[in-house]
Design an enzyme around this catalytic site. Sequence first.
Site, short mmCIF file in Angstrom:
data_model
loop_
_atom_site.label_atom_id
_atom_site.label_comp_id
_atom_site.label_asym_id
_atom_site.label_seq_id
_atom_site.Cartn_x
_atom_site.Cartn_y
_atom_site.Cartn_z
N ARG A 41 -28.28 12.68 12.73
CA ARG A 41 -28.35 12.52 14.19
C ARG A 41 -29.73 11.98 14.54
NH1 ARG A 41 -31.54 13.70 18.57
NH2 ARG A 41 -31.81 15.86 17.93
N HIS A 58 -24.36 16.64 18.59
CA HIS A 58 -25.40 16.72 19.62
C HIS A 58 -24.99 15.83 20.77
CE1 HIS A 58 -29.55 15.71 21.11
NE2 HIS A 58 -29.77 16.97 20.81
N ARG A 67 -25.06 25.75 21.49
CA ARG A 67 -26.51 25.85 21.65
C ARG A 67 -26.92 25.06 22.87
NH1 ARG A 67 -30.75 21.72 19.68
NH2 ARG A 67 -29.72 20.83 21.48
N SER A 69 -30.40 23.45 24.74
CA SER A 69 -31.82 23.19 24.53
C SER A 69 -32.44 22.53 25.76
CB SER A 69 -31.94 22.28 23.31
OG SER A 69 -33.20 21.70 23.25
N THR A 112 -40.40 17.23 22.23
CA THR A 112 -39.77 15.90 22.21
C THR A 112 -40.75 14.76 21.98
OG1 THR A 112 -38.09 16.81 23.66
CG2 THR A 112 -38.27 14.40 23.61
N HIS A 131 -37.34 22.27 17.46
CA HIS A 131 -37.24 20.85 17.09
C HIS A 131 -38.61 20.22 17.32
CE1 HIS A 131 -34.99 16.95 16.94
NE2 HIS A 131 -35.91 16.54 17.81
N HIS A 190 -41.23 17.03 16.97
CA HIS A 190 -41.58 15.64 16.64
C HIS A 190 -42.98 15.59 16.06
CE1 HIS A 190 -38.29 12.93 17.65
NE2 HIS A 190 -37.84 14.00 18.29
N HIS A 204 -59.67 18.51 -12.62
CA HIS A 204 -58.33 19.05 -12.36
C HIS A 204 -57.52 19.09 -13.66
CE1 HIS A 204 -58.08 18.66 -7.78
NE2 HIS A 204 -59.34 18.54 -8.13
C1 ACO Z 1 -34.66 13.25 22.77
C2 ACO Z 1 -33.37 12.78 22.12
O1 ACO Z 1 -33.38 12.27 21.06
S1 ACO Z 1 -31.94 13.06 22.97
C3 ACO Z 1 -30.66 12.31 22.03
C4 ACO Z 1 -30.69 10.84 22.12
N1 ACO Z 1 -29.48 10.33 21.58
C5 ACO Z 1 -28.88 9.26 22.02
O2 ACO Z 1 -29.32 8.61 22.97
C6 ACO Z 1 -27.63 8.90 21.30
C7 ACO Z 1 -27.37 7.41 21.35
N2 ACO Z 1 -27.11 7.02 22.71
C8 ACO Z 1 -26.05 6.26 23.11
O3 ACO Z 1 -25.25 5.79 22.33
C9 ACO Z 1 -25.91 6.05 24.58
O4 ACO Z 1 -27.18 6.24 25.19
C10 ACO Z 1 -24.88 7.04 25.21
C11 ACO Z 1 -23.50 6.75 24.66
C12 ACO Z 1 -25.26 8.50 24.92
C13 ACO Z 1 -24.87 6.87 26.73
O5 ACO Z 1 -24.78 5.50 26.98
P1 ACO Z 1 -24.69 4.88 28.47
O6 ACO Z 1 -23.61 5.55 29.21
O7 ACO Z 1 -24.59 3.40 28.28
O8 ACO Z 1 -26.06 5.33 29.20
P2 ACO Z 1 -27.57 5.02 28.87
O9 ACO Z 1 -27.85 5.33 27.45
O10 ACO Z 1 -27.95 3.64 29.31
O11 ACO Z 1 -28.32 6.06 29.82
C14 ACO Z 1 -28.34 7.43 29.55
C15 ACO Z 1 -27.45 8.19 30.51
O12 ACO Z 1 -27.40 9.57 30.08
C16 ACO Z 1 -27.89 10.43 31.10
N3 ACO Z 1 -28.51 11.57 30.46
C17 ACO Z 1 -29.67 11.63 29.78
N4 ACO Z 1 -29.85 12.86 29.31
C18 ACO Z 1 -28.79 13.58 29.65
C19 ACO Z 1 -28.42 14.92 29.43
N5 ACO Z 1 -29.19 15.73 28.72
N6 ACO Z 1 -27.24 15.36 29.92
C20 ACO Z 1 -26.45 14.52 30.64
N7 ACO Z 1 -26.75 13.23 30.88
C21 ACO Z 1 -27.91 12.78 30.40
C22 ACO Z 1 -28.82 9.52 31.90
O13 ACO Z 1 -29.01 10.03 33.19
C23 ACO Z 1 -28.01 8.24 31.91
O14 ACO Z 1 -26.94 8.47 32.82
P3 ACO Z 1 -26.26 7.34 33.77
O15 ACO Z 1 -25.29 6.65 32.88
O16 ACO Z 1 -25.58 8.14 34.83
O17 ACO Z 1 -27.37 6.49 34.28
O1 AKG Z 2 -31.58 18.88 21.42
C1 AKG Z 2 -32.71 19.17 21.05
O2 AKG Z 2 -33.16 20.31 21.02
C2 AKG Z 2 -33.66 18.10 20.60
C3 AKG Z 2 -33.36 16.76 21.16
C4 AKG Z 2 -34.35 15.81 20.64
O3 AKG Z 2 -34.10 15.08 19.69
C5 AKG Z 2 -35.71 15.89 21.17
O4 AKG Z 2 -35.93 16.51 22.21
O5 AKG Z 2 -36.59 15.26 20.55
ZN ZN Z 3 -35.86 14.60 18.58
#
Ligand code: ACO
Ligand code: AKG
Ligand code: ZN
Length: 384
Positions: free
Chosen positions: A14, A74, A136, A138, A171, A198, A200, A295
């Site tokens: 992930r 996740h 979970r 977070s 994060t 978690h 970084h 060493h």
């Molecule tokens: C800190 C981290 O690493 S968190 C995990 C990150 N992981 C990812 O992003 C996974 C890969 N992401 C993706 O494939 C895409 O971003 C998807 C499928 C999740 C969403 O794609 P899209 O619908 O095109 O939206 P996009 O990525 O442009 O924007 C993020 C959207 O998520 C919303 N969002 C962000 N965090 C959260 C959350 N914790 N809970 C709910 N919605 C959230 C934003 O408000 C935005 O919403 P909107 O569509 O109403 O504007």
């Molecule tokens: O879901 C979590 O606790 C971590 C998400 C994430 O990747 C981050 O906050 O860096």
């Molecule tokens: Zn992370």
Amino acid sequence: MSLTQFSIIDSTLREGEQFYGANFSSEDRLEIAQSLNNFGVEYIEVTSPCVSPQSRQDCQQIARLGLHSKILTHIRCNLEDAKIAVDTGVDGINLFFGTSSLLRQFGHGKSIPQILEIATEVITFIHEQSPATELRFSTEDSFRSELSDLLRVYLTIDSLGIIKRFGIADTVGIATPNQVFNLVQILRQSTDKDIEFHAHNDTGCAIANSYSALEAGATHIDTTVLGIGERNGITPLAGLIARLYTLDPETLSRKYHLHELLNLHQLVANRVGIPIPANHYIIGEASFCHKAGIHTQAILNNSKTYEAIDPDDFGLTRSFLLNHKLTGKHAIAYRAQQLGLNLDSSQIQSITQKIKTLADQQQLTPAHVDEILQSSFIQLTVNS
Ligand SMILES: CC(=O)SCCNC(=O)CCNC(=O)[C@H](O)C(C)(C)COP(=O)(O)OP(=O)(O)OC[C@H]1O[C@@H](n2cnc3c(N)ncnc32)[C@H](O)[C@@H]1OP(=O)(O)O
Ligand SMILES: O=C(O)CCC(=O)C(=O)O
Ligand SMILES: [Zn+2]
């Protein structure tokens, strides 16, 4: 702190997929999941099934493998993502919501009361659909969130009586070990649920921060193989293992198949297309390679003098580098003995000096050192 109690949540499939070079195929994901299972991590976190059609299929397939490691996915905290995730058959769902003012304003745009309302709806929905799913919650960006907001979120969600584990996430990798200790301790005193951390690695504190979290009462630590992840990644699995192994090698050896660590790293490095850094924890090529004369001399008497970790426990071997100016007579004598060359201490001394002088002038190879030893031996034998 008991190391028998804690669990590793490996997020190579992930967080690791968020690394700049990573683009796992279905085959990669299945093989990596299998290899993580062989090593023995308690949990494997996989990419959200909402990311793409293939990610959804792969999440389902990994959940069906029947691995000993539990499979988590996740997802964002919304009903659409939750419906898809429940259908994948994973053991657990990791929900997150950013609670810092930056993420509330420029990320998802929700206030704390809105976060609580949505989270309550999503958590209740998942629990009704699939009561056995381990949930979970977070607070993303915990260390730039107000403590009062964090506690309000954790305590309100805890009162639903559904969540098994709370997550704290550094994060952007800014927390110090003390800050991590304090926040985990506060949460530890506020809930009896499990606590996941978690970290970084933007400021190089991921391993220390993860360890601090454990000391303060965290029960689960997130890792990735080689520390890959968004930007420069998170706590490296091998680094966390190294940190904990030195404290309690027996427990770590019982909990995990340490001999699988290298295979796992080679697989991930290969699939991401990056080399394993020579100085990576435990499995890097240099980790059990001894160079300086002082060493090597002591190690030859007792390996514990300059090794905190026993390579044997990981199925690895130590090595000695002799082809440089930092070498010493004990190292050279050891090599002569390995080659079956009977040289006395003054002969070894003079050969050592010859190697040092030559190393000042050119790049020597191990073969050069062996040649010098062999030709010196022949010359000395002819002359005697
Ligand atoms: C800190 C981290 O690493 S968190 C995990 C990150 N992981 C990812 O992003 C996974 C890969 N992401 C993706 O494939 C895409 O971003 C998807 C499928 C999740 C969403 O794609 P899209 O619908 O095109 O939206 P996009 O990525 O442009 O924007 C993020 C959207 O998520 C919303 N969002 C962000 N965090 C959260 C959350 N914790 N809970 C709910 N919605 C959230 C934003 O408000 C935005 O919403 P909107 O569509 O109403 O504007
Ligand atoms: O879901 C979590 O606790 C971590 C998400 C994430 O990747 C981050 O906050 O860096
Ligand atoms: Zn992370």
